[in-house]
Design an enzyme around this catalytic site. Structure first.
Site: not given
Ligand code: ATP
Ligand code: MG
Length: 431
Positions: A52, A54, A139
């Site tokens: 996905d 963002d 994070d």
């Molecule tokens: P995935 O491949 O699992 O989607 P992702 O890194 O995109 O991995 P997401 O849960 O979709 O993870 O979150 C998007 C972004 O938001 C993360 O990359 C991070 O920068 C930020 N993020 C998500 N959760 C947190 C948190 N609990 N604290 C701080 N930043 C967060």
């Molecule tokens: Mg994501």
């Protein structure tokens, strides 16, 4: 801020979803900043295909919403905007600021301020800021890279690129403070270490034991969401090992943690279930959380059922009430929606029904909608070393027969039922 020009990174626009590109260019055309951020940039830099996309922007949620008819503002803890294109949802977030700077300026921009509990837990975080401030609120360093699809540049404010190259999972800032703000970050550390096969930075790893108990404060519904990401992302087996290594499984499934720690059969069963799930995902086959939950909680449920039986309950009654109790105990820590707890229960109860190889009922069982999952579960128990008297391979052959022959064979079994009844050994050796 480190800016990496287009000829020094491998991100190509053709690997980015058209919808995400569209959202970013519309935001830019209205004078806003807009970047691809988070997992998508990380996975693109690693040469993978993001699942996905963002987007981070300096536009407020209201301003974003006003620009896209196909959008809505969601969330309370974090207000974000979902822009929908058919089945695809592009998540657009406004840059977060420092949560101690919830000043007048922010409220003028529609900021809702942030709130923290006495222990440092972030209850709300809607203070808006700049890209730099947004980066340090994320994070992990590898999750805080930004891509400008207009200038083709990558922005790195936290040495994320270096950690990506070193295969290092490192929390931004002081890990203990960041874990206190949001304990779920500990689970995220383990999840990404498992998924990317990265090592965990020593400072980050060291802070986990002192903060892990804070996971007890996380609402059961959020833990369930995180459970899905932990075990349905294609790396469940590696994730399980990390959860055991850092002793965090107890906050998700205390009953499973207890059985896995003392019973090698239980551990083998859950490991096999995770390996199986990863394999199915790799092969593009469907997976259901119900099956994983059934495996995780089977040692507890079957142990309890055995206990009830010793107290005089008939087997099916014992299994039924053991399932009920196991699930309601688990649900105190992690929400288990009914659409998953019901099939879990059926998979367990089916384990008893599969022991009967005779009579019309056995012949008809094969056509039951839960047969496939229950049969797979039986094979898993055998794979984990449980002795079932070859029950699995009997059902493997039996289900291939046409109904008529199944009826014949089940009827023929009837006479010799006692001799042929399977003796099952319990999957655990504990009390
Ligand atoms: P995935 O491949 O699992 O989607 P992702 O890194 O995109 O991995 P997401 O849960 O979709 O993870 O979150 C998007 C972004 O938001 C993360 O990359 C991070 O920068 C930020 N993020 C998500 N959760 C947190 C948190 N609990 N604290 C701080 N930043 C967060
Ligand atoms: Mg994501």
């Amino acid at each position: 801020m480190n800016v990496i020009p287009r000829d020094q990174h491998c991100i190509s626009r053709k690997n980015i979803s058209d919808s995400a590109l569209k959202v970013m260019s519309r935001l830019r055309s209205k004078g806003h900043q807009a970047y691809l951020v988070g997992g998508a940039v990380r996975d693109l830099l690693l040469g993978g295909h993001p699942k996905d996309f963002d987007i981070a922007t300096d536009a407020t949620p209201e301003a974003i919403h006003a620009l896209f008819r196909n959008s809505r503002i969601i969330g309370r803890r974090f207000r974000i905007v979902h822009v929908r294109f058919g089945r695809e949802i592009i998540e657009v977030t406004t840059f977060r600021g420092h949560h101690d700077s919830g000043d007048q300026d922010n409220s003028e921009r529609g900021g809702n301020h942030s709130r923290q509990s006495a222990s440092g837990l972030l209850l709300r975080d809607n203070v808006y800021g700049t890209l730099e401030e947004d980066a340090v609120r994320r994070d992990l360093t590898v999750n805080a890279l930004y891509y400008d699809s207009g200038k083709f540049e990558v922005f790195d404010h936290v040495h994320g690129l270096q950690d990506l190259q070193r295969k290092n999972i490192c929390v931004i800032g002081d890990p203990a403070v960041r874990f206190r703000e949001d304990p779920v970050r500990m689970l995220r550390v383990l999840r990404f270490a498992a998924k990317l096969d990265f090592s965990i930075d020593p400072g980050t790893a060291k802070a986990i034991p002192g903060c892990s108990a804070l996971l007890g404060e996380i609402p059961a519904a959020r833990l369930f969401d995180e459970f899905l990401k932990l075990f349905l992302g294609g790396h469940a087996a590696a994730t399980l090992e990390k959860l055991l290594e850092y002793d965090l499984l107890q906050y998700l499934f205390p009953q499973s943690n207890a059985s896995l720690r003392k019973d090698s059969h239980a551990l083998a069963l859950v490991r096999a279930a995770m390996g199986n799930t990863d394999l199915r995902i790799a092969q593009g086959k469907p997976v259901t959380p119900a099956f994983i939950l059934a495996a995780l909680l089977w040692p507890a449920a079957s142990h309890l059922a055995q206990h009830r039986q010793q107290q005089g309950d008939p087997p099916m009654v014992a299994m039924h009430s053991a399932a009920q109790q196991t699930i309601s105990e688990a649900a105190q820590h992690i929400s288990i929606p009914r659409r998953f707890s019901q099939p879990m229960r059926e998979i367990w109860e089916f384990q008893l029904r599969l022991q009967r190889r005779q009579g019309r009922k056995a012949a008809e069982l094969v056509d039951h909608r839960r047969f496939r999952a229950a049969y797979d579960f039986l094979l898993l128990r055998e794979q984990a070393g449980e002795e079932t008297g070859n029950l699995g391979s009997w059902w493997t052959e039996f289900q291939e027969l046409p109904m008529e022959q199944r009826l014949e064979q089940a009827a023929a079994n009837k006479g010799k039922s006692d001799g042929r009844r399977t003796r099952t050994r319990r999957s655990h050796s504990d009390t």
